[in-house]
Scaffold this motif. Structure first.
Motif, PDB file in Angstrom:
ATOM      1  N   UNK A 174       0.800  -1.221   0.000  1.00 36.52           N
ATOM      2  CA  UNK A 174       0.000   0.000   0.000  1.00 36.52           C
ATOM      3  C   UNK A 174       0.832   1.270   0.000  1.00 36.52           C
ATOM      4  N   UNK A 175       2.108   1.152   0.419  1.00 36.50           N
ATOM      5  CA  UNK A 175       2.899   2.377   0.568  1.00 36.50           C
ATOM      6  C   UNK A 175       4.205   2.317  -0.214  1.00 36.50           C
ATOM      7  N   UNK A 176       4.333   1.277  -1.044  1.00 37.83           N
ATOM      8  CA  UNK A 176       5.468   1.170  -1.966  1.00 37.83           C
ATOM      9  C   UNK A 176       6.815   1.290  -1.271  1.00 37.83           C
ATOM     10  N   UNK A 177       6.880   0.761  -0.016  1.00 35.86           N
ATOM     11  CA  UNK A 177       8.169   0.744   0.676  1.00 35.86           C
ATOM     12  C   UNK A 177       8.976  -0.448   0.143  1.00 35.86           C
ATOM     13  N   UNK A 178      10.201  -0.185  -0.279  1.00 39.13           N
ATOM     14  CA  UNK A 178      11.039  -1.248  -0.841  1.00 39.13           C
ATOM     15  C   UNK A 178      11.698  -2.047   0.278  1.00 39.13           C
ATOM     16  N   UNK A 179      12.161  -3.264  -0.060  1.00 39.14           N
ATOM     17  CA  UNK A 179      12.801  -4.125   0.945  1.00 39.14           C
ATOM     18  C   UNK A 179      13.914  -3.396   1.687  1.00 39.14           C
ATOM     19  N   UNK A 180      14.736  -2.681   0.930  1.00 34.61           N
ATOM     20  CA  UNK A 180      15.887  -2.005   1.530  1.00 34.61           C
ATOM     21  C   UNK A 180      15.498  -0.859   2.449  1.00 34.61           C
ATOM     22  N   UNK A 181      14.262  -0.402   2.328  1.00 34.75           N
ATOM     23  CA  UNK A 181      13.821   0.715   3.187  1.00 34.75           C
ATOM     24  C   UNK A 181      13.118   0.226   4.448  1.00 34.75           C
ATOM     25  N   UNK A 182      12.791  -1.074   4.472  1.00 34.95           N
ATOM     26  CA  UNK A 182      11.863  -1.588   5.485  1.00 34.95           C
ATOM     27  C   UNK A 182      12.382  -1.422   6.913  1.00 34.95           C
ATOM     28  N   UNK A 183      13.636  -1.833   7.141  1.00 37.01           N
ATOM     29  CA  UNK A 183      14.163  -1.757   8.513  1.00 37.01           C
ATOM     30  C   UNK A 183      14.134  -0.322   9.027  1.00 37.01           C
ATOM     31  N   UNK A 184      14.442   0.629   8.147  1.00 32.80           N
ATOM     32  CA  UNK A 184      14.418   2.039   8.553  1.00 32.80           C
ATOM     33  C   UNK A 184      13.030   2.483   8.971  1.00 32.80           C
ATOM     34  N   UNK A 185      12.037   2.074   8.198  1.00 35.77           N
ATOM     35  CA  UNK A 185      10.652   2.458   8.517  1.00 35.77           C
ATOM     36  C   UNK A 185      10.219   1.816   9.837  1.00 35.77           C
ATOM     37  N   UNK A 186      10.523   0.530  10.011  1.00 38.01           N
ATOM     38  CA  UNK A 186      10.134  -0.150  11.249  1.00 38.01           C
ATOM     39  C   UNK A 186      10.840   0.457  12.457  1.00 38.01           C
ATOM     40  N   UNK A 187      12.096   0.836  12.277  1.00 39.92           N
ATOM     41  CA  UNK A 187      12.808   1.418  13.423  1.00 39.92           C
ATOM     42  C   UNK A 187      12.241   2.800  13.758  1.00 39.92           C
ATOM     43  N   UNK A 188      11.639   3.467  12.756  1.00 36.43           N
ATOM     44  CA  UNK A 188      10.950   4.724  13.057  1.00 36.43           C
ATOM     45  C   UNK A 188       9.707   4.448  13.901  1.00 36.43           C
TER      46      UNK A 188
END
Lengths: 427, 427
Positions: A174-188
């Motif tokens: 739904x938000x077009x977050x790429x695999x490489x961005x995922x950890x950063x988003x979750x840590x936010x």
């Protein structure tokens, strides 16, 4: 002259040790009821057990040094690497699923904050070799039952549960977050609410020059953070939520559903967990988490080269102890002795020693004065020890084959036949 | 990949931990019967707690390093300095005599000998604040009762007791040994029999150019070493033997005299003990000492600046564990679970979970399969867990409000009303 323990280390005087033993006994009893077996490993381990696979934070906080044989060693900061090593070494022989628990003391050198400890004891319970959600539910049930065994109810504590796989799917689709961005988003998300500026920075770093996606992710995370029920229900309906739904169904069947809240803010160690994660909090969230855990299916492979899925948790003695004291749920220290024996004169000492030993042989806890003293002094010591009764033996009593049993609360006393007293019958 | 613990450190798999817990439980139970309270301190302490007052041997074997705050620290090699620090800090408030025990893990870096460990657990029991021999007798009685509680008799173990003050008087009065020579002579006695050359060298160094005195001392020590009864009885008649006689009288009154042998070869740490000393050995002396202790009246003064006489002992888990295994006196690992529950079909899972939780709430240890499997597979797991019985719940049973209880030894099974099974009644 030496007055103090190292900063961050605790001396356990008997009062404090009584609380610790109360917690340990409760932990062991629940683990036993769930069919878990206790294990332990060394508090000192090779340094590389931690440097390769543990989170960066842990390694920075290690107590580490070179031993006299020039090995790099570390005081254990967590139990799971030891568990992985031990299970890996006997992976073939051990019948799966492995249900093990341990109560290690763990060590971390944290820059001293007010009252922050550098050691604590931590119950570790793990189910190893079973990938399905029944194992997750079993582990969560054990957490809740420990709280219940401590006298805490669903108004005192809540188990907050999430499954990162649900979030990852949603963020991708739904938000077009790429695999490489995922950890950063979750840590936010992990810092959401507590540290808004840090959250903002992490999102910016993760999603870069994409104000549109940042806006959409921020709005989504905001809904999760305020536990928006429509959002939570929608996510729980997704195919990726099947394990979490199954867990809830099983916990409901056990009668423990009241303790459980789905809370997608629960993120936990990103380098470590692979599925369902959970934390136990006091209902007001006035304290830090009492316990945290989840599924970590890749760690044993990484440490020991054996493919075994795992789910487990760690529960420290410190936050739990604070909560129990706050709620008045810690056991009173039991009376130290059942009876304090008193010899009236020097010739009564040998009969008192004989009686003391007969009683101790029956499991009765007995003390007596270790020097000649007037009866008054001996009674004072009996009271100071919290003994419920004194058993007084003098020449007249011995002749009549009785002892005087004195209730140290009421002050009432009566004669009891020695044949009875010897059996631990004091009335 | 990590396969092994550090050399000299033990992994405790459940079988080994069961023996350790058996020993700890026995220690705690005897301590409780004697009215002792448990305490603990940190496994990491400031280095100077040991460098000032402990024996040289210990300091050479310390695990020591500088922590991230640039403090010199050490893993505890013994418990008594921590005890002295803790008691010293509250010397006024604590009611004397203090009866405390602890079960610390201790660490020493010894050059690796075959199977020699670098850590062990050690029961420490001490009576603090009482100088009279009644305290010595109390501590020795506790040692003997631990052996008895482990199932050992006076034909299995012997408590060998001495009092250095008796020897010192005798050596002064009859053999003209000067104060400055005394430690050297006693340290020669300590190695008597085991290492004749070392004994000889120590005597020579202690007594120097005096072949006559060396001859007389050697003859005397030889009589002690062979436990010459006339010599032992003569020494026991001396005024300095009054405390030792009193101890024997008290142990006889308790019915424990059979376990006690006076043995003047028992010397122990010279920098430490000030009066009665003792060691517990297996009767054949085929193992190292199971336990050692005695009176140390100056240590708390030296460490904490408070004048408090002490008597106590340390008993490790290793030699005791070896002896118990050798004699077949270690407890069998108890059955892990009381019942293994089996769901016949998918719709039986929720009722099984409910029943499992009801039983666990009653303290019954219960396990069940964590994935769907044929009944045969579930029974196999039940047997592998050592469960005495399986409780089988299927659609027919639920309709009839019963469960099938199957004895896993005999294979016999019968139907039992669910109302009974829920209460943990399986027949």
């Amino acid at each position: 002259m030496q007055g103090q323990a190292l900063p961050g280390f605790r001396d356990f005087y008997p009062e404090e040790l009584a609380l610790r033993n109360h917690i340990f006994t409760t932990w062991r009893d629940v683990a036993r009821r769930y069919g878990f077996q206790e294990y332990d490993g060394p508090p000192l381990e090779p340094l590389e057990l931690y440097t390769d696979k543990s989170g960066e934070e842990i390694v920075q906080q290690l107590y580490t040094f070179q031993d006299k044989g020039e090995r790099e060693v570390a005081l254990r900061p967590e139990m799971t690497p030891t568990l992985a090593r031990m299970v890996g070494a006997r992976a073939q022989a051990l019948k799966k699923p492995i249900r093990w628990f341990s109560i290690p003391q763990l060590f971390r050198y944290e820059r001293q904050q007010r009252g922050r400890l550098r050691e604590h004891f931590q119950l570790n319970m793990d189910v190893i070799g079973e990938a399905g959600p029944a194992a997750d539910a079993e582990i969560m049930a054990a957490v809740i039952d420990i709280a219940r065994a401590c006298g805490l109810t669903s108004t005192d504590v809540r188990l907050r549960v999430s499954d990162r796989r649900i979030l990852v799917n949603e963020l991708k689709d739904r938000h077009a977050v790429a695999d490489g961005e995922m950890l950063g988003v979750l840590s936010a998300l992990d810092k959401w609410g507590d540290e808004p500026a840090l959250t903002e920075r992490r999102l910016q770093r993760a999603l870069g020059d994409s104000p549109e996606r940042r806006g959409s992710v921020t709005a989504f995370l905001g809904l999760l953070a305020k536990e928006d029920s429509a959002t939570v229900e929608r996510l729980l309906g997704a195919p990726a939520a099947e394990p979490l739904r199954e867990c809830r169904t099983r916990l409901d069947a056990m009668g423990l559903g009241d303790f459980v809240t789905v809370d997608f803010r629960i993120v936990r160690g990103l380098a470590y967990y692979t599925g369902i994660v959970f934390e136990l909090f006091d209902a007001q969230r006035s304290l830090r988490a009492i316990c945290g855990g989840g599924r970590y299916d890749t760690l044993i492979q990484e440490i020991a080269g054996v493919d075994l899925p795992c789910v487990g948790f760690g529960m420290g003695d410190v936050v739990l102890g604070e909560l129990l004291k706050e709620r008045g749920k810690h056991a009173e220290a039991p009376s130290r002795v059942d009876a304090f024996l008193i010899a009236v004169g020097a010739e009564d000492v040998a009969p008192v020693l004989k009686l003391a030993h007969e009683l101790r042989d029956r499991g009765v806890a007995v003390e007596y004065a270790l020097r000649d003293a007037p009866i008054r002094k001996q009674l004072e010591l009996a009271v100071a020890r919290g003994a419920p009764r004194a058993v007084i033996v003098g020449p007249d009593e011995r002749k009549a084959k009785v002892a005087v049993v004195r209730d140290l609360k009421s002050g009432r006393q009566r004669k009891v036949a020695l044949t009875q007293v010897r059996k631990g019958v004091f009335k």
